[in-house]
Structures are given as structure tokens and as C-alpha cells.
Scaffold this active site. Structure first.
Site, PDB file in Angstrom:
ATOM      1  CG  HIS A   1      17.109  29.939  32.696  1.00  0.00           C
ATOM      2  ND1 HIS A   1      17.734  29.643  31.509  1.00  0.00           N
ATOM      3  CD2 HIS A   1      17.873  29.369  33.668  1.00  0.00           C
ATOM      4  CE1 HIS A   1      18.833  28.929  31.752  1.00  0.00           C
ATOM      5  NE2 HIS A   1      18.940  28.743  33.050  1.00  0.00           N
TER       6      HIS A   1
ATOM      7  CG  ASP B   1      17.355  33.059  29.301  1.00  0.00           C
ATOM      8  OD1 ASP B   1      16.844  32.403  30.230  1.00  0.00           O
ATOM      9  OD2 ASP B   1      18.273  33.881  29.487  1.00  0.00           O
TER      10      ASP B   1
ATOM     11  CD  GLU C   1      20.339  31.850  34.779  1.00  0.00           C
ATOM     12  OE1 GLU C   1      21.078  31.636  35.753  1.00  0.00           O
ATOM     13  OE2 GLU C   1      20.659  31.501  33.611  1.00  0.00           O
TER      14      GLU C   1
END
Length: 382
Positions: free
Chosen positions: A68, A70, A135
Site C-alpha cells: 500500500h 497510503d 490499507e
């Protein structure tokens, strides 16, 4: 001596403030690198979340690297030794939000793929990437969305390495080969509001809930097994009352969570809770939310390849573990393949001054490449 390719990419990713569910251009950076070495890329955005699926190769078993872009919010900027989105190196450590969770892993994955393709341009099998920017948040429109898309297209994943920071003290000391399931419940106990001086004209939900809540805490849900600890229930929030000390509240609300082993199911846990509460005299309702079922990868080709890679690079035998919180591995495992998590040391994840050892980034890229070689080349007699 110049910076390594892994370090340069990690710094570039960290410098992009991709606070969940934002991606801030991280995925386009990765996509450009992967396309340059022959990956076919499908962008799969959903509800403001950026996702992509990238693949190289035409047939045979599929090895996927997942992660991920983020990150969690930085927290108070004044407490950081540097701007969390302006990475710096100090005493051999790379500092910045996402350094360990998990932009360091993403950089290592991409560089490992570049090196692998350079050495094995006609590799057997298929090498893939599954990347999301959802996530750290609600995780509804990220990996779950991509997995649904793969399922709709009849695609499967044979092996998946998730780059979550699995290591505890040194790089590669722990491989996560499973995770417990997570089931949330919000219990509302219904009473009748009234004056504390006239309890016979009210029904106090706090009093009603005392024993049933204690019974839930004391209940043995299962004994676990060789790979998972026993299932546990924890209350996280309890609220009742108006704030006044002369009012009996009309309801009580309690939030709780199960972290459960493969010995239990969401249905068995829900039934157990209702059995205990139904035996009481209180009126109640429960709202349930399943965050994800448990998953487990037994020792086999993926675990063996990961252990061999660690032995080759770190001269280390990793401990297999299913501890910790949930991860996106719970969604990927639903496709039926083997899933492990392997990434940097997790001591500073989500903390002020998050960091990762610069040397570990290069080693991690070597480990990921060794996994690619073993599963897509050596195991196929290449």
C-alpha cells in the site's frame, strides 16, 4: 559512493504525502518503473482510492507482491526531528512517514523486479504487483476491490508476498504466515431512563449489563492450535448516561472485538455471544462487522522460498508467526493462494520519527529478488 536505487526510490515515495486514502502520485511513479521493464498495468480506481494491478509473463504460476502507498497521519509535526515528508538519513537510518510501513518495502519490491527482469527477461511463470492506497483507512475500496476484480476475471494468485513490516528486532527474524480474524460488535443494552431516587420506575441498563459483560470476558472461546493463540474478546468502549448524577440512563453501548483463530468462525462467535446475553434478563441489540476471517499458509513452496531467501541474504532462519493485527493478506488469501508477509522492522511504525535502516532496504530488495528467482526460475528447473 552514490545512493542505491532502492534508497532513491524509497526517498521519492516518502516525499509524497500520501495520507490515507491519498496516493499523492506514488503509484504513477511505481507504474512508470514497472512499465519500463515490460509490466502490463491495469489501473483500478474506486471511490477516490487509487489501485493498480501489474503483471509480466504469459503463463504458469503467478507470484504477486502486494502493498500500500497510503500512510497514517504524521501526528504533531513539532515532535518530529524532521518534516515527516522530507526524508533524511541520520546514523544509518532513513526517517520519514511510511519509511517502514511500507514505502521502504515498495521500493525494494520494484527494484527487485527490475533486477530480476534484467537477469531473467524470459522468466517462467508470471510476476505481478497489487498496490492500493486504502490499507491504513477503512480498507474497503483497496485490495478488496482488486481481489473482487481478479475473481470476476477468473484470475488467481498462487503465491503472494505482502510487504508489511513483519520483522521484530532485525530484518527477517519473523515471517507472518497467517493472521487472526477480526470481528467487531456494538452492543446496545436497552433500559428505561428515570430519576435515581425512583429506581422502581426505571430500568438501569448499566446494572443489567454488569454480569453478562463479565461472563463474555470470562468465556473461553477456543483453545487455539499449533499456529494460533486462543481466541480473545476485548471491550474497547463503554458508554452510558447523560452526564448528570441523578439520571438513570436509558441505554448502554459497548464496543468489543474478537481476534479469532481458525478454531472459531464468525458464526460460532456470534452464537456464543447471543447465548450468554440471552440468558440474562436484559433487552439488547448487536450490530456486527466482520473485518476479515483468519488466514493461514502452511509450510510449503512460498514459506520455503522465503526462508531460503533469508538464509541466502541474512544467514537467518525466521520464526513463523500469526500474531499481530489484520492486514490485506486476509483479502488476498480468499483467492486460494499461499500468502506471507515479509518486510522491515516494525518498531517505529505509526510512531513519531518512523524510520528504517538504510542497509535493510538493500537487503530487502535482495531477499525479494531471491524469492522471485526461487519460485519462478529455480523451482521450474530454469
Amino acid at each position: 559512493m552514490g545512493k542505491s536505487a532502492v534508497l532513491e526510490l524509497a526517498e521519492d515515495l516518502i516525499s509524497r504525502p500520501s495520507v490515507t486514502p491519498e496516493d499523492a502520485g506514488c503509484q504513477e511513479l511505481m507504474i512508470a518503473r514497472l512499465k519500463a521493464v515490460g509490466f502490463r498495468v491495469t489501473r483500478l480506481p474506486a471511490n477516490g482510492v487509487e489501485n493498480f494491478w501489474a503483471e509480466r509473463g504469459g503463463a504458469g504460476p503467478r507470484l504477486c507482491f502486494a502493498g500500500h502507498t497510503d500512510v497514517v497521519p504524521s501526528g504533531p509535526l513539532a515532535e518530529w526531528q524532521n518534516d515527516p515528508f522530507q526524508p533524511i538519513i541520520r546514523d544509518g537510518m532513513l526517517y520519514g512517514r511510511g519509511a517502514a510501513d511500507m514505502k521502504g518495502s515498495l521500493a525494494a519490491m520494484v527494484v527487485a523486479a527490475e533486477r530480476f527482469v534484467a537477469l531473467h527477461p524470459a522468466h517462467s511463470g508470471r510476476l505481478a504487483f497489487l498496490i492500493t492506497s486504502d490499507e491504513e483507512g477503512i480498507a474497503t475500496h483497496g485490495t478488496r476491490h482488486v481481489v473482487d476484480w481478479l475473481r470476476e476475471h477468473g484470475e488467481t494468485i498462487d503465491w503472494c508476498v505482502v510487504g508489511e513490516p513483519s520483522s521484530e528486532k532485525v530484518l527477517g527474524d519473523v515471517i507472518k504466515n497467517g493472521r487472526r480474524g477480526s470481528l467487531n460488535g456494538r452492543l446496545t443494552v436497552h433500559g428505561i431512563q428515570g430519576h435515581v431516587a425512583y429506581p422502581d420506575k426505571a430500568d438501569n441498563p448499566i446494572h443489567r449489563a454488569f454480569r453478562p459483560l463479565a461472563d463474555l470476558v470470562d468465556q473461553s472461546w477456543d483453545a487455539g492450535n499449533d499456529f494460533f493463540p486462543p481466541t480473545r474478546l476485548q471491550f474497547s468502549n463503554i458508554h452510558a448516561g447523560t452526564g448528570a448524577n441523578n439520571v438513570i440512563p436509558g441505554q448502554l453501548q459497548a464496543d468489543f472485538n474478537f481476534r479469532f483463530s481458525t478454531e472459531s468462525t464468525p458464526e460460532s462467535l456470534q452464537a456464543g455471544v447471543h447465548k450468554i446475553l440471552d440468558a440474562s434478563a436484559m433487552r439488547y441489540t448487536i450490530d456486527w462487522q466482520l473485518s476479515g476471517p483468519p488466514f493461514f499458509t502452511a509450510p510449503g513452496p512460498l514459506v520455503a522460498a522465503t526462508q531460503k531467501a533469508l538464509q541466502a541474504v541474512e544467514q537467518r532462519v525466521a520464526q513463523l508467526s500469526t500474531g499481530g493485527g489484520t492486514s490485506d493478506g486476509r483479502f488476498i488469501a480468499q483467492l486460494g493462494g499461499q500468502v506471507v508477509e515479509l518486510g522491515p522492522v516494525n518498531a517505529t511504525i505509526h510512531k513519531i520519527n518512523e524510520c528504517v535502516a538504510v542497509a535493510d532496504l538493500e537487503h530487502l530488495a535482495q531477499i525479494y529478488m531471491e524469492i522471485m528467482v526461487h519460485l519462478l526460475e529455480t523451482a521450474n528447473g530454469r
